[in-house]
Design a protein around this motif. Sequence first.
Motif, PDB file in Angstrom:
ATOM      1  N   VAL A 126     -10.137   0.317   7.195  1.00 14.68           N
ATOM      2  CA  VAL A 126      -9.507  -0.377   8.324  1.00 14.68           C
ATOM      3  C   VAL A 126      -8.265  -1.131   7.847  1.00 14.68           C
ATOM      4  N   LEU A 127      -8.380  -1.821   6.726  1.00 13.91           N
ATOM      5  CA  LEU A 127      -7.230  -2.545   6.187  1.00 13.91           C
ATOM      6  C   LEU A 127      -6.064  -1.610   5.895  1.00 13.91           C
ATOM      7  N   PHE A 128      -6.379  -0.458   5.318  1.00 12.91           N
ATOM      8  CA  PHE A 128      -5.335   0.505   4.975  1.00 12.91           C
ATOM      9  C   PHE A 128      -4.585   0.950   6.231  1.00 12.91           C
ATOM     10  N   ALA A 129      -5.326   1.258   7.291  1.00  9.27           N
ATOM     11  CA  ALA A 129      -4.693   1.685   8.541  1.00  9.27           C
ATOM     12  C   ALA A 129      -3.880   0.549   9.164  1.00  9.27           C
ATOM     13  N   PHE A 149       0.819  -1.224   0.000  1.00  6.33           N
ATOM     14  CA  PHE A 149       0.000   0.000   0.000  1.00  6.33           C
ATOM     15  C   PHE A 149       0.849   1.269   0.000  1.00  6.33           C
ATOM     16  N   SER A 150       2.158   1.158  -0.149  1.00  5.43           N
ATOM     17  CA  SER A 150       3.010   2.349  -0.090  1.00  5.43           C
ATOM     18  C   SER A 150       2.810   3.263  -1.289  1.00  5.43           C
ATOM     19  N   SER A 151       2.247   2.759  -2.378  1.00  9.21           N
ATOM     20  CA  SER A 151       2.018   3.579  -3.564  1.00  9.21           C
ATOM     21  C   SER A 151       0.751   4.410  -3.472  1.00  9.21           C
ATOM     22  N   PHE A 152      -0.004   4.236  -2.397  1.00 11.53           N
ATOM     23  CA  PHE A 152      -1.288   4.919  -2.257  1.00 11.53           C
ATOM     24  C   PHE A 152      -1.228   5.866  -1.065  1.00 11.53           C
TER      25      PHE A 152
END
Length: 291
Positions: free
Chosen positions: A272-275, A187-190
Amino acid sequence: IADTARTMPHTLRSVDRESDVLANLKVLAGTDEDLAHDITRAINRLRSLLLQIHPALERVFKGTVLTRTIVLDVLIRYRGPVGLRSAGKSGVKRWAKDHTRKDPSVLIDAIFEALAEQTVIVPGTEASESVVPRHAMRIKALKAERQEIEAEAEGLADSLPLLQVLTSMPGVGVKTASQILLAAGDFSSFKTAGHLAAYAGIAPVTRRSGTSIRGEFPSRAANKRLKNALFHSAWVASCHDPLSKVYYDRKRAEGKRHNAAVMCLARRRLNVLFAMVKHGVFYEAKTPAAA
């Protein structure tokens, strides 16, 4: 592709392809997907054969009943309607009870009730009954292969902390987490969860016609692998996770159809997944406040 990378690098998403774990997960995920397609084809062939020689019997095996182990074993042993009639109801029921933990009486009764509805032997039944057990054995073998693949994937989870973070959330298994990682990496690209939701195609897109606004619709341009993984996990959670089920029921009460309600839940869960991924923390379920 090269020109896109040169002129619009922000549209490309990178995944750590050098990671041995991710590379192995990619192979396992691809193999599992192929096996799933093979199982679907084998099931369709088996249904087609049963439908040709005995439609009433095929109706007994509706939905996922056909893929139950005891049903496949019965078809392997007795081959079809002629073999079942020859063995007799009591004989089939006695054999089935010795080969399954659950009481198969209801299933066997339904099978012989269906057999009684048709007294005519359709031409081609003999050849079909020689093929039916082959498809049943193939389905069993493919299911066993998928279980082996799943066990190998679960073994890789111990060596990839990020995979453990994802699977801590209700509704996200190893297969689903693998699909998410292969599609979106760490998720580092977002920059935000909204950015990731737009990439996955679960965020509504406003369509315009000139200066007038037509409305918001689901995005058609998205990463299908990621979208399917998020939708599937949300659907599973809506059935088994109490908090997700409450949210899903609320959306249905608002008038949304099943797919729309699941998509709303997927969007909520993605926050929630992103966090979780950004901070490297495991999922913690909120407990309802005491009345």
